[in-house]
Design a protein around this motif. Structure first.
Motif, PDB file in Angstrom:
ATOM      1  N   PHE A   1       0.927  -1.244  -0.032  1.00  0.00           N
ATOM      2  CA  PHE A   1      -0.213  -0.098  -0.023  1.00  0.00           C
ATOM      3  C   PHE A   1       1.009   1.180  -0.010  1.00  0.00           C
ATOM      4  N   GLN A   2       1.990   1.437   0.703  1.00  0.00           N
ATOM      5  CA  GLN A   2       2.732   2.503   0.845  1.00  0.00           C
ATOM      6  C   GLN A   2       3.485   2.875  -0.194  1.00  0.00           C
ATOM      7  N   GLU A   3       3.852   1.831  -1.170  1.00  0.00           N
ATOM      8  CA  GLU A   3       4.580   1.923  -2.346  1.00  0.00           C
ATOM      9  C   GLU A   3       3.804   2.350  -3.330  1.00  0.00           C
ATOM     10  N   LYS A   4       2.369   1.781  -3.465  1.00  0.00           N
ATOM     11  CA  LYS A   4       1.715   2.002  -4.695  1.00  0.00           C
ATOM     12  C   LYS A   4       1.060   3.331  -4.364  1.00  0.00           C
ATOM     13  N   SER A   5       0.545   3.682  -3.217  1.00  0.00           N
ATOM     14  CA  SER A   5      -0.162   5.121  -3.125  1.00  0.00           C
ATOM     15  C   SER A   5       0.936   6.107  -2.971  1.00  0.00           C
ATOM     16  N   GLN A   6       2.257   5.860  -2.814  1.00  0.00           N
ATOM     17  CA  GLN A   6       3.403   6.973  -3.049  1.00  0.00           C
ATOM     18  C   GLN A   6       3.473   7.204  -4.537  1.00  0.00           C
ATOM     19  N   LEU A   7       3.418   6.152  -5.409  1.00  0.00           N
ATOM     20  CA  LEU A   7       3.546   6.081  -6.796  1.00  0.00           C
ATOM     21  C   LEU A   7       2.541   6.957  -7.419  1.00  0.00           C
ATOM     22  N   ILE A   8       1.408   6.650  -6.728  1.00  0.00           N
ATOM     23  CA  ILE A   8       0.194   7.357  -7.592  1.00  0.00           C
ATOM     24  C   ILE A   8       0.034   8.878  -7.068  1.00  0.00           C
ATOM     25  N   LEU A   9       0.542   9.013  -5.889  1.00  0.00           N
ATOM     26  CA  LEU A   9       0.668  10.409  -5.228  1.00  0.00           C
ATOM     27  C   LEU A   9       1.485  11.251  -6.219  1.00  0.00           C
ATOM     28  N   GLU A  10       2.826  10.657  -6.273  1.00  0.00           N
ATOM     29  CA  GLU A  10       3.927  11.458  -7.310  1.00  0.00           C
ATOM     30  C   GLU A  10       3.063  11.663  -8.739  1.00  0.00           C
ATOM     31  N   ILE A  11       2.451  10.753  -9.179  1.00  0.00           N
ATOM     32  CA  ILE A  11       1.881  11.043 -10.617  1.00  0.00           C
ATOM     33  C   ILE A  11       0.993  12.092 -10.628  1.00  0.00           C
ATOM     34  N   VAL A  12      -0.025  12.040  -9.558  1.00  0.00           N
ATOM     35  CA  VAL A  12      -0.964  13.292  -9.683  1.00  0.00           C
ATOM     36  C   VAL A  12      -0.331  14.595  -9.208  1.00  0.00           C
ATOM     37  N   GLU A  13       0.376  14.384  -8.077  1.00  0.00           N
ATOM     38  CA  GLU A  13       1.217  16.014  -7.876  1.00  0.00           C
ATOM     39  C   GLU A  13       1.846  16.469  -8.887  1.00  0.00           C
ATOM     40  N   GLY A  14       2.318  15.724  -9.763  1.00  0.00           N
ATOM     41  CA  GLY A  14       3.072  15.880 -10.838  1.00  0.00           C
ATOM     42  C   GLY A  14       2.556  16.667 -11.858  1.00  0.00           C
TER      43      GLY A  14
ATOM     44  N   ASP B   1      -8.328  14.674 -10.298  1.00  0.00           N
ATOM     45  CA  ASP B   1      -7.291  14.580  -9.773  1.00  0.00           C
ATOM     46  C   ASP B   1      -7.135  15.135  -8.092  1.00  0.00           C
ATOM     47  N   GLU B   2      -8.032  16.068  -8.322  1.00  0.00           N
ATOM     48  CA  GLU B   2      -8.092  16.767  -6.922  1.00  0.00           C
ATOM     49  C   GLU B   2      -8.752  15.744  -5.856  1.00  0.00           C
ATOM     50  N   LEU B   3      -9.794  15.160  -6.482  1.00  0.00           N
ATOM     51  CA  LEU B   3     -10.635  14.106  -5.447  1.00  0.00           C
ATOM     52  C   LEU B   3      -9.611  12.820  -5.380  1.00  0.00           C
ATOM     53  N   THR B   4      -8.659  12.602  -6.124  1.00  0.00           N
ATOM     54  CA  THR B   4      -7.729  11.484  -5.686  1.00  0.00           C
ATOM     55  C   THR B   4      -6.686  11.847  -4.824  1.00  0.00           C
ATOM     56  N   LEU B   5      -6.498  13.266  -4.516  1.00  0.00           N
ATOM     57  CA  LEU B   5      -5.671  13.739  -3.533  1.00  0.00           C
ATOM     58  C   LEU B   5      -6.362  13.517  -2.255  1.00  0.00           C
ATOM     59  N   GLU B   6      -7.471  13.956  -2.078  1.00  0.00           N
ATOM     60  CA  GLU B   6      -8.316  13.660  -1.139  1.00  0.00           C
ATOM     61  C   GLU B   6      -8.646  12.365  -0.607  1.00  0.00           C
ATOM     62  N   VAL B   7      -8.772  11.502  -1.405  1.00  0.00           N
ATOM     63  CA  VAL B   7      -8.895   9.991  -1.349  1.00  0.00           C
ATOM     64  C   VAL B   7      -7.881   9.466  -0.618  1.00  0.00           C
ATOM     65  N   LEU B   8      -6.639   9.654  -1.423  1.00  0.00           N
ATOM     66  CA  LEU B   8      -5.373   9.104  -0.776  1.00  0.00           C
ATOM     67  C   LEU B   8      -4.834   9.522   0.450  1.00  0.00           C
ATOM     68  N   LYS B   9      -5.163  10.993   0.659  1.00  0.00           N
ATOM     69  CA  LYS B   9      -4.720  11.283   2.049  1.00  0.00           C
ATOM     70  C   LYS B   9      -5.606  10.730   3.007  1.00  0.00           C
TER      71      LYS B   9
ATOM     72  N   PHE C   1     -13.770  -2.072   6.385  1.00  0.00           N
ATOM     73  CA  PHE C   1     -13.176  -0.812   6.448  1.00  0.00           C
ATOM     74  C   PHE C   1     -11.723  -0.544   6.150  1.00  0.00           C
ATOM     75  N   LEU C   2     -11.046  -1.526   6.735  1.00  0.00           N
ATOM     76  CA  LEU C   2      -9.584  -1.472   6.616  1.00  0.00           C
ATOM     77  C   LEU C   2      -9.276  -2.010   5.386  1.00  0.00           C
ATOM     78  N   LYS C   3      -9.834  -2.896   4.792  1.00  0.00           N
ATOM     79  CA  LYS C   3      -9.672  -3.502   3.290  1.00  0.00           C
ATOM     80  C   LYS C   3      -9.753  -2.365   2.190  1.00  0.00           C
ATOM     81  N   LYS C   4     -10.850  -1.598   2.476  1.00  0.00           N
ATOM     82  CA  LYS C   4     -11.413  -0.533   1.541  1.00  0.00           C
ATOM     83  C   LYS C   4     -10.279   0.549   1.747  1.00  0.00           C
ATOM     84  N   ALA C   5      -9.845   0.867   2.831  1.00  0.00           N
ATOM     85  CA  ALA C   5      -8.745   1.710   2.978  1.00  0.00           C
ATOM     86  C   ALA C   5      -7.443   1.396   2.432  1.00  0.00           C
TER      87      ALA C   5
END
Length: 342
Positions: free
Chosen positions: A158-171, A179-187, A293-297
């Motif tokens: 989770f940490q690896e992939k969430s960071q990868l997607i964060l970098e894509i969106v923030e870039g 994109d804005e919704l994704t940032l909110e969900v990921l955070k 809940f945790l599986k969804k997170a």
């Protein structure tokens, strides 16, 4: 999907193959594609006498896994669960291959499908009862071997992939609303994961029931009298904790991102009807809700589809997922109490 439809029209060999394999389908032709479905491509075929439902399975499925899925369907149908069974062809098989793709032919079934907000009290109760009837058949053990088990979450992945997607969106210099919704969900997901280090095995729930895998109202046909006509789409069938599937189904069917009194009452009815046929303690229900809940997170399915696989097919689920995560994160204990209280 449009490309695949073009191939079918241009490939009479597939239609001829079906005609040769299935005596009742001689002279069959493609009539239309079915837009619903995420794990298969579905089509309606017809000849001069009958209509048929053709399912092309995702390339992710091996033949052995598909055979297991069909074994599950035949088991539940034999035990009285209303399942739409695939036709057997001349080779006495329910799956056939064409150019590296796997297909099954089903009867064309007409039934009523209601959106969640239009479900009646009786339909909600009937769904709760049906899910209990599915689960109780493996109460004393899984009747046969099936390899697929409910997946557990992995903190490192989770940490690896969430960071990868964060970098894509923030870039992205110019961000879309998605994109804005994704940032909110990921955070929100990162916050939940960081403060909840529980793994699936820590909850004490066992993979000891045979599950439908994707139980909700869109995978059910109703009769006019509001009884269940058929339960279909078994592609996610697996072995897992019944409390997880109960919690997921209850959330999707009854709550759907809204936690007002009306939706809580629907969830209570669903749970009460389930419990009449297969009782569940508040403790097990709470563990199931926590598991869900945790599986969804930890799930990055929508984000992966959009940013890695470059498809928008499941974007529509994202806003509801955020509503669910936000509410469960802050109100899980009280939510369980409100639903379970007698």
């Amino acid at each position: 999907m449009n490309y695949f439809i073009k191939i079918l029209f241009m490939n009479p060999n597939l239609e001829n193959k079906i005609s040769n394999l299935y005596p009742s389908a001689q002279g069959v032709r493609l009539e239309k594609n079915v837009m619903e479905g995420y794990l298969s491509q579905n089509f309606i075929l017809s000849n001069t006498k009958l209509k048929f439902f053709l399912k092309e399975y995702s390339a992710n499925y091996t033949l052995d896994v598909l055979k297991e899925i069909h074994r599950v369907k035949f088991f539940f149908e034999k035990e009285g669960i209303p399942v739409i069974l695939p036709y057997k062809n001349k080779k006495n098989e329910t799956i056939f291959e064409d150019k590296g793709r796997y297909f099954s032919l089903f009867p064309f079934v007409v039934g009523i499908i209601h959106p969640r907000e239009k479900l009646s009290i009786n339909e909600i109760k009937n769904l709760g009862r049906l899910l209990a009837e599915v689960h109780i058949l493996s109460k004393n053990g899984i009747p046969f071997k099936i390899e697929e088990e409910k997946g557990k979450w992995d903190l490192n992945k989770f940490q690896e992939k969430s960071q990868l997607i964060l970098e894509i969106v923030e870039g992205r210099k110019k961000k879309t609303k998605f994109d804005e919704l994704t940032l909110e969900v990921l955070k929100r997901k990162i916050k939940i994961v960081n403060k909840n280090k529980l793994l699936a095995e820590d909850l004490g729930l066992k993979n000891d029931h045979l599950l439908h895998g994707d139980f909700h109202e869109k995978n059910v046909f109703f009769n006019k009298d509001e009884s269940v006509k058929y339960l279909f789409d078994w592609e996610k069938t697996c072995i897992g904790p019944r409390a997880f599937e109960l919690s997921r189904a209850l959330d999707l069917i009854c709550l759907n991102g809204d936690y007002n009194k009306e939706h809580i009452e629907s969830a209570k009815m669903f749970l009460e009807e389930y419990s009449k046929f297969y009782p569940i303690t508040k403790e097990e229900f709470y563990k199931g809700m926590t598991y869900y809940f945790l599986k969804k997170a930890h799930s990055l399915w929508i984000e992966t589809e959009h940013y890695i696989k470059k498809t928008m097919r499941v974007d529509v689920f994202f806003e509801r997922e955020l509503l669910m995560l936000n509410y469960y994160d802050e109100n899980l204990d009280s939510l369980v109490h409100r639903i379970y209280e007698r």
